[in-house]
Enzyme design. Structure first.
Site, short mmCIF file in Angstrom:
data_model
loop_
_atom_site.label_atom_id
_atom_site.label_comp_id
_atom_site.label_asym_id
_atom_site.label_seq_id
_atom_site.Cartn_x
_atom_site.Cartn_y
_atom_site.Cartn_z
N HIS A 418 0.83 -1.20 0.00
CA HIS A 418 0.00 0.00 0.00
C HIS A 418 0.87 1.25 0.00
O HIS A 418 0.64 2.20 -0.77
CB HIS A 418 -0.91 -0.02 1.24
N CYS A 794 -4.85 -1.03 -16.02
CA CYS A 794 -4.84 0.10 -15.10
C CYS A 794 -4.13 -0.22 -13.80
O CYS A 794 -4.18 0.57 -12.85
CB CYS A 794 -6.25 0.61 -14.81
#
Length: 853
Positions: A418, A794
């Site tokens: 993250h 993406c």
């Protein structure tokens, strides 16, 4: 010209090939063709060197006979590509008692002793691998020979053939060593890459007249601008001039003596030689030269030393001057080189006090005060203080703090954690997986084993380009986004044939993306918009609501905030496509998990702590990545997607007034079944109809799916029946295909790659065989069912050159990546297009290719 099966004299017409004798041998031939003063040189081919490594030695008498009796020679490595490295040069081979005596008569005993001693040390340490400490200190050649005999139990060899044999054997075997093999493979060399060797007559650099050695280039290392850079060492040899304190400047300089002051003609000759090389070899070259009694000899020439900024400036300047084409200029620059232009970097000349190393997760560098919480980062930012957010690992709760920080440092995680993904999107330097750090969030301390304990407020530097954490403030080099870089991007835009969009979650992200000239936004993750403190409170009220009406009431308060977000985003993008991913994460990510946070939330919501804690516990999932998130949340709590759809459509109307019509793209995440799409599409269509009726305004939109599960890829044909586009989210698709957590993979991935389980970390480089096959199947089946279906990638892979090559070949319409990866993606796309259109234009580039004169 002398040619034997073992070696070839380097002449303008000799059969010298970079693919057989290496780049140095080929470059020396080119210099000879340009009629430059190159000493007599002989090239040994890759095959000859391989035979030497096995013990088969060439005819030394014939080889030394080329140079004549009593000559001194140097031996230089010549790999096929200069970047592949090779053993260091050995000078003065052939030096013995007789030669030293002769040189003493010509140049004095001090000069002769210096040359002899230098060779004895090099031969003992670099060739025979004896202990360097034995030969340290102020010793004479005689004493050095005594030390040699003590170590080897035999006299120092006097036979030039014996010396040259050992030098060649040592260099050949060094090339075959494990360390050398790993180093060159890291530079992209094949495992079986060959090494050539060049034996060159010595230009001694000593004499009564102007004599010495030097290295010079005519562009600056940092910026690539015209500038004489280099040093000259009187009565010296080799490249030592770059490091010796007694070395002189090349060009007249107020700071000290310079070669130009005493030998202006020779410096002018070097200028002309460099200009000739630039035109004929089509490259800025660094020249190694020697003067002997005022006579100039050019020993070697390699590509000039340069930073990433200089790399771009040089290529663009060569193209603008008509030396090379624009297409070739683009192909000369490795795409990832641009990362060093887009971010601040630690100055290579600065001192580095390295505390620890982790994974270089996001490029760039920043210095600042240590903070351990998102709140502390926001507080520092409000006071105008630079800070480094240090966490064990980050979560969506840290988003606001990550925005406020200047860099991020985490104890855990890898390239696709993250922290790494968000940092790259924000353009923040990030070092993740710094496992040697000991973080105590409660005491607010950071311990570096063996060094010291750092407290909140202490200053460190995070270098996300190298993965290093440094003590204190480091000197920085600022990014360079104008000039040559801007021209390069213009050329890339004109050449590329695939769309490049940006992943942008905020207006700030989109502004940066626009600065890099994107074709739109390919992924806007809306959940990051909810972590503002005011919105977070309302979000939590919605999560705790037990009745649909109560949830709707909370979401009605979020609606104008989302509408304003989207309106600003649409207006900024000025009619370009914006693809908005509907809410994706599980709800528990918006709830506190520590005692203090639970107590604060209970107080804010006027609820008992026990009830808040119980509700939070009920929302926890065993495996959140595979739980109630994405479309599953949208179907079970449909009010969330209803609110977001309304916000998107109302923003569409607002942003279209007086400007280009906005056609938003709405993307449904984590789809696995056709029916999921049908259910969400029905509700989104209903919201669109309601907004049209209420506003009296017409608008269009596109609905699509983010393909993140293997089943979605396999069933893409039926899913595409309800879609306008499929966008492959390769981050999660890779996790699910491998059954592997991207946050935990860093613990063992290097071992897997080293042992050949995976050729590369699949989270850094798209697995075109496994995951790629799912992409191929999804693309083929989707377009078979719906011709004209828009296809894209993406995920974080979208900015990697390999992914772009895959996408072009598979017929995808665009790739989307973090804003700071857009220039990399543009250049990679342009290079691929240029190579496809005119393969010959890229084969004739720099000094090292056989097609050049």
């Amino acid at each position: 010209m002398l040619t034997t099966p073992d070696f070839t004299e380097i002449t303008p017409t000799a059969d010298i090939l970079a693919t057989r004798h290496g780049s140095r041998a080929k470059c020396l031939q080119r210099l000879a063709r340009l009629d430059l003063p190159v000493p007599l040189s002989v090239a040994l081919s890759f095959d000859t060197v391989r035979q030497i490594a096995k013990g088969k030695i060439p005819n030394m008498a014939a080889l030394l006979g080329v140079f004549g009796e009593g000559a001194l020679v140097s031996v230089r490595s010549s790999s096929q590509a200069a970047d592949w490295g090779g053993p260091g040069t050995i000078l003065n081979v052939g030096m013995n008692d007789a030669v030293a005596s002769r040189l003493a008569k010509l140049h004095g005993p001090d000069a002769a002793d210096a040359l002899y001693l230098s060779f004895i040390k090099a031969y003992a340490v670099d060739v025979l691998r004896l202990d360097a400490d034995v030969f340290e200190g102020p010793i004479t050649p005689r004493l050095a020979k005594t030390y040699f005999e003590d170590e080897m139990e035999e006299p120092f060899p006097q036979d030039p053939a014996v010396q040259l044999t050992e030098v060649l054997r040592s260099m050949a075997r060094a090339w075959e060593g494990t360390t050398a093999r790993l180093l060159r493979q890291a530079q992209g060399a094949p495992a079986d890459a060959g090494l050539g060797l060049v034996v060159q007559q010595m230009a001694l650099g000593i004499g009564q007249g102007a004599s010495g050695s030097g290295v010079v280039q005519f562009v600056s290392v940092d910026r690539g601008a015209p500038q004489i850079t280099g040093r000259f060492l009187p009565q010296g040899q080799g490249r030592a001039a770059l490091n010796e304190q007694d070395a002189q400047f090349i060009e007249s300089d107020a700071r000290g003596p310079a070669l130009e002051d005493i030998c202006p003609e020779q410096v002018e000759a070097l200028r002309k030689a460099a200009a000739l090389m630039r035109t004929r070899l089509r490259e800025e070259m660094q020249i190694e030269f020697t003067l002997m009694n005022g006579e100039l000899f050019i020993l070697d020439a390699v590509r000039s030393t340069r930073s990433a900024r200089a790399e771009v400036a040089i290529a663009v300047a060569l193209a603008e001057d008509g030396v090379i084409s624009r297409e070739e200029a683009m192909t000369r620059i490795p795409p990832f080189t641009l990362n060093q232009l887009l971010h601040r970097q630690v100055d290579a000349r600065a001192a580095r006090d390295v505390l620890t190393r982790g994974i270089a997760a996001a490029p760039g560098a920043a210095s600042g005060k240590i903070v351990f919480t998102a709140e502390a980062a926001q507080s520092a930012a409000s006071q105008g203080e630079a800070c480094i957010l240090v966490r064990r690992e980050t979560s969506p709760e840290d988003i606001r703090g990550m925005h406020a920080a200047h860099a991020i440092l985490t104890e855990r995680g890898g390239m696709t954690s993250h922290a790494a993904v968000i940092a790259r999107g924000l353009g923040l330097p990030c070092v993740s997986g710094a496992t040697q750090l000991q973080l105590n969030a409660r005491k607010k301390t950071l311990t570096v084993p063996g060094r010291k304990v750092f407290h909140e407020g202490d200053v460190i530097t995070v270098d996300g380009s190298s993965g290093e954490v440094l003590a204190g403030v480091a000197a920085m080099i600022e990014p360079a986004l104008g000039g040559a870089f801007a021209k390069l991007m213009d050329w890339a835009d004109a050449a590329r044939d695939i769309g490049i969009r940006a992943n942008a979650d905020t207006v700030e992200d989109a502004t940066m993306a626009q600065r890099f000239g994107v074709d739109g936004i390919g992924l806007c993750r809306t959940e990051h918009m909810f972590f503002d403190p005011i919105r977070l409170t309302v979000m939590r009220e919605m999560i705790f609501a037990e009745e649909p009406g109560d949830r709707t009431a909370a979401l009605d308060r979020l609606l104008p905030m989302q509408r304003d977000d989207f309106t600003e985003l649409f207006e900024l993008m000025q009619g370009q496509p914006v693809c908005i991913r509907l809410f994706d994460p599980p709800l528990h990510e918006f709830l506190p998990n520590e005692r203090d946070g639970i107590r604060a939330m209970a107080e804010a919501m006027d609820m008992p702590v026990s009830r808040v804690a119980s509700r939070i516990e009920s929302l926890q999932e065993f495996n959140p990545m595979l739980g109630m998130r994405g479309v599953r949340l949208g179907i079970t709590v449909p009010e969330i997607y209803d609110m977001q759809a309304r916000a998107i459509f109302e923003a569409t109307i607002a942003a279209s007034e007086g400007g280009a019509p906005v056609v938003p793209e709405i993307m449904i995440p984590l789809v696995s079944a056709k029916r999921e799409v049908e259910l969400v599409k029905a509700r989104v269509d209903a919201v669109a109809s309601a907004v049209r009726a209420e506003s009296g305004k017409a608008f269009d939109y596109r609905l699509g799916v983010m393909v993140e599960t293997p089943r979605a890829a396999l069933r893409a044909g039926e899913i595409a029946e309800s879609c306008a586009f499929l966008s492959f989210g390769t981050n999660d698709l890779t996790q699910m295909t491998y059954g592997l957590s991207r946050d935990d993979a860093g613990r063992f991935m290097s071992t897997y790659v080293q042992q050949g389980v995976f050729p590369e970390d699949p989270f850094q480089r798209l697995d075109t065989e496994g995951v790629g096959e799912l992409l191929h199947l999804g693309a083929e089946r989707g377009r078979a069912a719906r011709p004209g279906l828009i296809l894209s990638i993406c995920g974080e892979h979208g900015g990697h050159p390999d992914s772009i090559a895959f996408s072009r070949k598979a017929g995808f319409d665009y790739v989307s990546c973090s804003p700071y990866r857009v220039p990399v993606a543009k250049l990679a796309a342009a290079q691929l297009a240029v190579q496809d259109r005119a393969p010959a234009s890229t084969a004739e580039c720099r000094a090292g290719d056989d097609e050049l004169p």
